[in-house]
Design an enzyme around this catalytic site. Structure first.
Site, PDB file in Angstrom:
ATOM      1  N   HIS A 291       0.762  -1.139  -0.083  1.00 43.65           N
ATOM      2  CA  HIS A 291      -0.102  -0.171   0.123  1.00 43.65           C
ATOM      3  C   HIS A 291       0.872   1.277   0.067  1.00 43.65           C
ATOM      4  O   HIS A 291       0.494   2.388  -0.625  1.00 43.65           O
ATOM      5  CB  HIS A 291      -0.938   0.040   1.334  1.00 43.65           C
ATOM      6  CG  HIS A 291      -2.265  -0.860   0.993  1.00 43.65           C
ATOM      7  ND1 HIS A 291      -2.070  -2.156   1.547  1.00 43.65           N
ATOM      8  CD2 HIS A 291      -3.109  -0.805   0.252  1.00 43.65           C
ATOM      9  CE1 HIS A 291      -3.207  -3.089   1.187  1.00 43.65           C
ATOM     10  NE2 HIS A 291      -3.895  -2.240   0.386  1.00 43.65           N
ATOM     11  N   ASP A 385      -7.059   0.473  -6.726  1.00 43.86           N
ATOM     12  CA  ASP A 385      -6.648  -0.585  -6.026  1.00 43.86           C
ATOM     13  C   ASP A 385      -7.772  -1.488  -6.287  1.00 43.86           C
ATOM     14  O   ASP A 385      -8.593  -2.200  -5.408  1.00 43.86           O
ATOM     15  CB  ASP A 385      -6.771  -0.069  -4.528  1.00 43.86           C
ATOM     16  CG  ASP A 385      -6.057  -1.135  -3.652  1.00 43.86           C
ATOM     17  OD1 ASP A 385      -5.215  -2.022  -4.185  1.00 43.86           O
ATOM     18  OD2 ASP A 385      -6.213  -1.212  -2.365  1.00 43.86           O
TER      19      ASP A 385
END
Length: 544
Positions: A291, A385
């Site tokens: 991330h 994402d």
């Protein structure tokens, strides 16, 4: 024609019901059996898509093998026409047992053997042969009941068959799947199939059966129904055992939403694993590295308004909200159950830093493509994402048209970052994503970050459950797990090397030098000549 006339002259008088009633009962059985047959087909396609991935391929395999097998079944049924009643009864009992248990066996094969493709083909072949044998025998039986020309009998049979298929096709997604699930739904369908076939033969055509045949059909049908009923009673225990085989012993949450299966493993935030449709999406041991690599390079510039597509776990949002000058974050997640879990589960909410409590974050439950078409705001940063582009359900979210919508949503000097899969293990898919982003009107700068071993978040003896990887990406060629994560940074103008902007929070594992090296490493893996993927011509596939 001579055989037909003989059966017409001698048959109706021996039936225990009037010809019209008998004809209605035969067509009712055709209706029920057709509905059950289509449920078996859809259940195989749905479960294979979930277990294996790539729903287009799985649907093509199931339907093509099944149609081919139906032709074989029709030919084989010619030998049973002289014993149509007992033949039909045995075929329906076999179809009920095989079709009803197919989901159970397919899932068991995946859970304990790690492979379900061969079982899928085998069940498609067996079910297709049995379905194909139905119509010739039913044709014989309906002419046995009522004096009717062959053309009219065929028309009636196919009408009942097609209407039954319609009902079965609608019942599967709207009734059986949401209310009973795949395993129980298939078992119940098998029981209905056995009752319909057995009742027709043992009642309407009982005078055509010898005492031995009658006893055989009773024993076989009772045995099949008993097996299916026992499996239905034990299905919860089976599911728990299969989940332990797949995910390990630390399953805390397992829920089937309207979109996917969501499973949480681990006892706390440090051992947490999040699986979506059987694929390890988050491992607490290395998620921060993924991330940070996804979010921070895109935040180098204006970043007041941020849009996150996917990322319902809240982990990308956690990284974004570390920037004090971010004023608003909009997160678009198709599955509200994931965002609800990210808010309420103690371990997951602790891992995402309680991102959903931040007033700057707004979560929207919607399909990202549809939502972007209706949204007219502009964003400084868009973070994609989303699931692996090789999974068919998400292919449109990696298309040139999708990136064109994102380009329109970007503010001046706005930036997009896309998780594009592992460039080393699946290079064609990675560079197809990059080509698709460029086709959407944006300049690109790809980069990769090596992953770190994530230990064994599932507790599975092998370190990874069968068929899963410790990253958001699937297994690569030869079944080996990805060793890196690949990203594409994009903007309307020239894109510099990925880095950390002014005022960026200190990452746990990344630095400027590693990001620059990641860009150079990605360029060294470039595959020239990749064609963009579009809605009309998707170009993502399994790489071998």
């Amino acid at each position: 024609m001579i055989d037909q006339q003989v059966s017409l002259r001698g048959g109706a008088a021996r039936l225990p019901v009037r010809p019209r009633t008998g004809r209605f009962l035969v067509l009712a059985a055709v209706f029920v059996c057709a509905a059950c047959g289509l449920v078996y087909e859809l259940e195989l396609v749905a479960l294979a898509s979930y277990l294996i991935g790539d729903s287009v391929t799985q649907a093509s395999v199931v339907l093509s093998v099944m149609v081919f097998a139906m032709g074989i079944g029709s030919l084989l049924a010619k030998r049973l026409r002289c014993h149509a009643a007992v033949g039909f009864g045995l075929i329906e009992a076999a179809l009920a047992l095989i079709g009803g248990s197919s989901a159970l066996v397919l899932y068991a094969s995946f859970a304990w053997l790690g492979e379900s493709q061969y079982a899928l083909v085998g069940f498609s072949l067996a079910i297709g042969v049995l379905i194909g044998a139905e119509i010739p025998l039913l044709m014989t039986l309906i002419q046995r009941v009522d004096r009717q020309d062959a053309g009219g009998a065929v028309a009636d049979l196919f009408a009942a068959d097609y209407v039954g298929a319609l009902v079965g096709g609608l019942a599967f997604p709207f009734l059986l799947l949401p209310m009973l699930g795949q395993l129980t739904g298939a078992l119940l369908t098998g029981a209905v199939n056995a009752v319909a076939g057995g009742a027709l033969v043992l009642w309407v055509f009982r005078r055509d059966l010898t005492p031995g045949s009658r006893r055989l059909l009773v024993v076989v049908n009772v045995s099949v129904i008993a097996v299916l009923a026992t499996a239905t009673v034990l299905v919860d225990d089976f599911e728990q055992a299969a989940r332990r085989a797949v995910y390990g012993d630390q399953v805390r949450v397992a829920v089937r939403t309207g979109v996917q299966e969501v499973v949480l493993t681990g006892t706390d935030r440090d051992s947490l694993g999040l699986y979506l449709d059987g694929r390890l999406r988050v491992s607490a041991r290395d998620e921060h590295r993924y991330h940070e690599a996804l979010v921070h390079p895109a935040m180098d510039g204006p970043r007041a308004r941020v849009l996150i597509l996917g990322g319902g776990d809240g982990l990308a949002a956690r990284e974004v909200l570390r920037y004090r000058d971010v004023r608003s974050v909009t997160l678009v997640e198709i599955d509200p159950a994931v965002t609800r879990l990210a808010r309420t589960d103690p371990a997951l909410s602790e891992l995402n830093g309680h991102a959903y409590r931040d007033p700057r974050l707004t979560a929207v439950g919607a399909d990202a493509f549809t939502w972007l078409r209706a949204d007219h705001h502009r964003y400084d940063v868009v973070i994609s994402d989303l699931p692996d582009p090789g999974i068919t359900a998400s292919t449109k979210l990696y298309s040139a048209e999708f990136y064109g919508l994102i380009a329109e949503a970007l503010a001046p000097r706005g930036r997009l970052v896309v998780h594009a899969g592992p460039p080393e293990v699946r290079p064609r898919s990675f560079w197809t994503v990059e080509a698709s982003v460029r086709a959407g009107g944006l300049a690109t700068r790809p980069y990769r970050i090596p992953g770190r071993p994530s230990g064994n978040p599932s507790g599975h003896p092998s370190g990874h459950p069968s068929g899963f990887t410790a990253s958001p990406d699937r297994l690569g060629a030869g079944g080996r797990p990805p060793e890196d994560w690949g990203f594409v940074l994009a903007a309307a103008g020239p894109v510099g090397e990925p880095g950390l902007g002014a005022g960026a929070p200190v990452p746990r594992s990344l630095g400027e030098a590693e990001l620059r090296e990641g860009a150079r490493a990605a360029d060294g893996l470039r595959l020239p000549g990749q064609v963009p993927s579009t809605l009309i011509h998707p170009r993502y596939w399994e790489e071998t």
